[in-house]
Scaffold this motif. Structure first.
Motif, short mmCIF file in Angstrom:
data_model
loop_
_atom_site.label_atom_id
_atom_site.label_comp_id
_atom_site.label_asym_id
_atom_site.label_seq_id
_atom_site.Cartn_x
_atom_site.Cartn_y
_atom_site.Cartn_z
N ARG A 148 0.83 -1.21 0.00
CA ARG A 148 0.00 0.00 0.00
C ARG A 148 0.86 1.26 0.00
O ARG A 148 0.52 2.25 -0.62
N ARG A 149 1.98 1.21 0.70
CA ARG A 149 2.88 2.36 0.70
C ARG A 149 3.38 2.67 -0.72
O ARG A 149 3.36 3.81 -1.18
N ARG A 150 3.82 1.65 -1.39
CA ARG A 150 4.34 1.86 -2.74
C ARG A 150 3.23 2.23 -3.72
O ARG A 150 3.45 2.97 -4.67
N ARG A 151 2.04 1.72 -3.48
CA ARG A 151 0.91 2.10 -4.31
C ARG A 151 0.63 3.59 -4.17
O ARG A 151 0.39 4.29 -5.16
N MET A 152 0.68 4.10 -2.95
CA MET A 152 0.44 5.52 -2.74
C MET A 152 1.56 6.36 -3.34
O MET A 152 1.31 7.42 -3.94
N GLN A 153 2.80 5.91 -3.21
CA GLN A 153 3.91 6.63 -3.81
C GLN A 153 3.77 6.69 -5.33
O GLN A 153 3.98 7.74 -5.94
N ALA A 154 3.42 5.57 -5.93
CA ALA A 154 3.24 5.54 -7.38
C ALA A 154 2.07 6.43 -7.79
O ALA A 154 2.12 7.11 -8.84
N SER A 155 1.01 6.44 -6.98
CA SER A 155 -0.15 7.28 -7.28
C SER A 155 0.21 8.76 -7.25
O SER A 155 -0.17 9.52 -8.15
N LEU A 208 -4.41 11.33 -0.75
CA LEU A 208 -5.79 11.81 -0.75
C LEU A 208 -5.93 13.13 -1.52
O LEU A 208 -6.93 13.34 -2.23
N SER A 209 -4.94 14.02 -1.41
CA SER A 209 -5.01 15.27 -2.17
C SER A 209 -4.87 15.03 -3.66
O SER A 209 -5.31 15.84 -4.48
N GLY A 210 -4.28 13.89 -4.02
CA GLY A 210 -4.15 13.57 -5.44
C GLY A 210 -5.49 13.39 -6.13
O GLY A 210 -5.58 13.58 -7.36
N VAL A 211 -6.53 13.04 -5.39
CA VAL A 211 -7.86 12.90 -6.00
C VAL A 211 -8.35 14.25 -6.52
O VAL A 211 -8.87 14.35 -7.64
N ALA A 212 -8.18 15.31 -5.70
CA ALA A 212 -8.58 16.65 -6.15
C ALA A 212 -7.77 17.09 -7.35
O ALA A 212 -8.30 17.70 -8.29
N VAL A 213 -6.48 16.78 -7.35
CA VAL A 213 -5.63 17.13 -8.48
C VAL A 213 -6.09 16.38 -9.74
O VAL A 213 -6.11 16.94 -10.84
N ALA A 214 -6.47 15.12 -9.58
CA ALA A 214 -6.92 14.34 -10.73
C ALA A 214 -8.18 14.92 -11.35
O ALA A 214 -8.31 14.98 -12.59
N PHE A 215 -9.12 15.39 -10.53
CA PHE A 215 -10.33 16.01 -11.08
C PHE A 215 -10.01 17.33 -11.77
O PHE A 215 -10.65 17.69 -12.77
N ALA A 216 -9.00 18.06 -11.28
CA ALA A 216 -8.58 19.28 -11.96
C ALA A 216 -8.00 18.96 -13.33
O ALA A 216 -8.27 19.67 -14.32
N VAL A 217 -7.21 17.89 -13.41
CA VAL A 217 -6.66 17.47 -14.70
C VAL A 217 -7.78 17.07 -15.65
O VAL A 217 -7.74 17.36 -16.85
N THR A 218 -8.81 16.43 -15.11
CA THR A 218 -9.94 16.01 -15.94
C THR A 218 -10.68 17.20 -16.54
O THR A 218 -11.17 17.12 -17.67
N LEU A 232 -6.96 9.92 -12.85
CA LEU A 232 -8.15 9.40 -12.17
C LEU A 232 -7.93 7.98 -11.67
O LEU A 232 -8.25 7.66 -10.51
N VAL A 233 -7.39 7.12 -12.53
CA VAL A 233 -7.19 5.72 -12.14
C VAL A 233 -6.16 5.61 -11.01
O VAL A 233 -6.39 4.95 -9.99
N SER A 234 -5.02 6.29 -11.19
CA SER A 234 -3.95 6.16 -10.20
C SER A 234 -4.32 6.81 -8.87
O SER A 234 -4.04 6.25 -7.81
N SER A 235 -4.96 8.00 -8.92
CA SER A 235 -5.34 8.65 -7.66
C SER A 235 -6.40 7.85 -6.93
O SER A 235 -6.42 7.80 -5.69
N GLY A 236 -7.32 7.21 -7.67
CA GLY A 236 -8.32 6.36 -7.04
C GLY A 236 -7.69 5.19 -6.30
O GLY A 236 -8.07 4.87 -5.16
#
Length: 276
Positions: free
Chosen positions: A63-70, A211-221, A256-260
């Motif tokens: 999970r740590r590496r998943r978050m880092q990659a995200s 978690l902040s990456g989700v907001a960034v992903a919607f901005a990119v969208t 979107l996929v990675s931040s999710g």
């Protein structure tokens, strides 16, 4: 020269990959020889390792590496969308027809959303700096040194373009003015992602970033949506808008996929262990 290229190619792999497979990979290179084809295979493998990080079997470290990659993927996606916005504005300004109100509003929303996402990313950077100050882990920031040689080309690009317009024979000046800033932008997108991977933030900071990456992903969208809306407007510049559309749509999907996935890992009930 080939040996230097091999060492650089091996260093291009993610730290987690080198930690797990570095010794085997070096032994394989010694057996096969340091040929140019081997260097090319190593560079391709490094790119694939960054795009598809190796996840360990342990659920906590996974999970740590998943978050880092995200977080790294979301940053690169934000940079890609941010760079396409001024190009899209320029293309639309060259169109003989006026830009429809709906497209202009969408572009404005996308621009404000991207700036807001930039503030969110800045807060994440400040959190990482605060943690570096507390732990003394400054070595993870070394990849940012790669920005130094390309930064001057970004600063003097307008002057180089002005000189090239006066002297049409100065093709090399125009090339530096175009490809220099391009190299800086690519470096600015890639090196922070490398820093995140090398840094191994604490669980608290890593959750905040994921978690902040989700907001960034919607901005990119929003940029991707604005680009799709502008596609029907720029009829005279399809060769330019098609790559822009491809980049923004790919960036939106990746973010979107990675931040999710990163948010899912951050919200998991199992306790993360701090690496510091």
């Amino acid at each position: 020269m080939i040996d230097v290229a091999v060492r650089l190619a091996l260093r291009a792999y993610p730290p987690s990959f080198r930690e797990r497979y570095g010794g085997e990979l070096e032994a394989l290179v010694e057996d096969t020889g340091a040929r140019p084809s081997v260097v090319a295979d190593l560079l391709f493998g490094a790119l694939r390792a960054w795009l598809r990080p190796v996840m360990p079997d342990e659920s906590v470290e996974r999970r740590r590496r998943r978050m880092q990659a995200s977080v790294a993927t979301t940053w690169v996606s934000w940079c890609a969308a941010l760079y396409t916005l001024p190009v899209l504005h320029f293309v639309l300004s060259e169109e003989p027809r006026p830009t429809p109100d709906l497209v202009r509003r969408l572009l404005d929303v996308a621009q404000y959303a991207m700036y807001g996402a930039g503030l969110i990313l800045l807060l994440g950077v400040l959190a990482l700096l605060a943690e570096s100050s507390r732990t003394g882990n400054w070595s993870a920031w070394r990849p940012l040194v790669a920005l130094i040689p390309t930064l001057p080309t970004w600063v003097i690009a307008p002057l180089l373009l002005a000189f090239a317009s006066i002297d049409p024979l100065s093709y090399w000046v125009a090339a530096v003015a175009v490809f220099g800033p391009m190299a800086f932008l690519i470096t600015a997108a890639v090196t922070p992602a490398v820093v995140i991977t090398r840094f191994r933030p604490s669980a608290k900071v890593l959750r905040l970033l994921a978690l902040s990456g989700v907001a960034v992903a919607f901005a990119v969208t929003t940029t991707g949506i604005a680009c799709v809306a502008a596609m029907n407007t720029a009829d005279a510049a399809q060769t330019v808008t098609m790559p822009i559309l491809a980049v923004t749509v790919a960036a939106s999907a990746a973010a979107l996929v990675s931040s999710g996935r990163g948010a899912k890992a951050a919200l998991h009930r199992e306790q993360l262990q701090d690496a510091v």
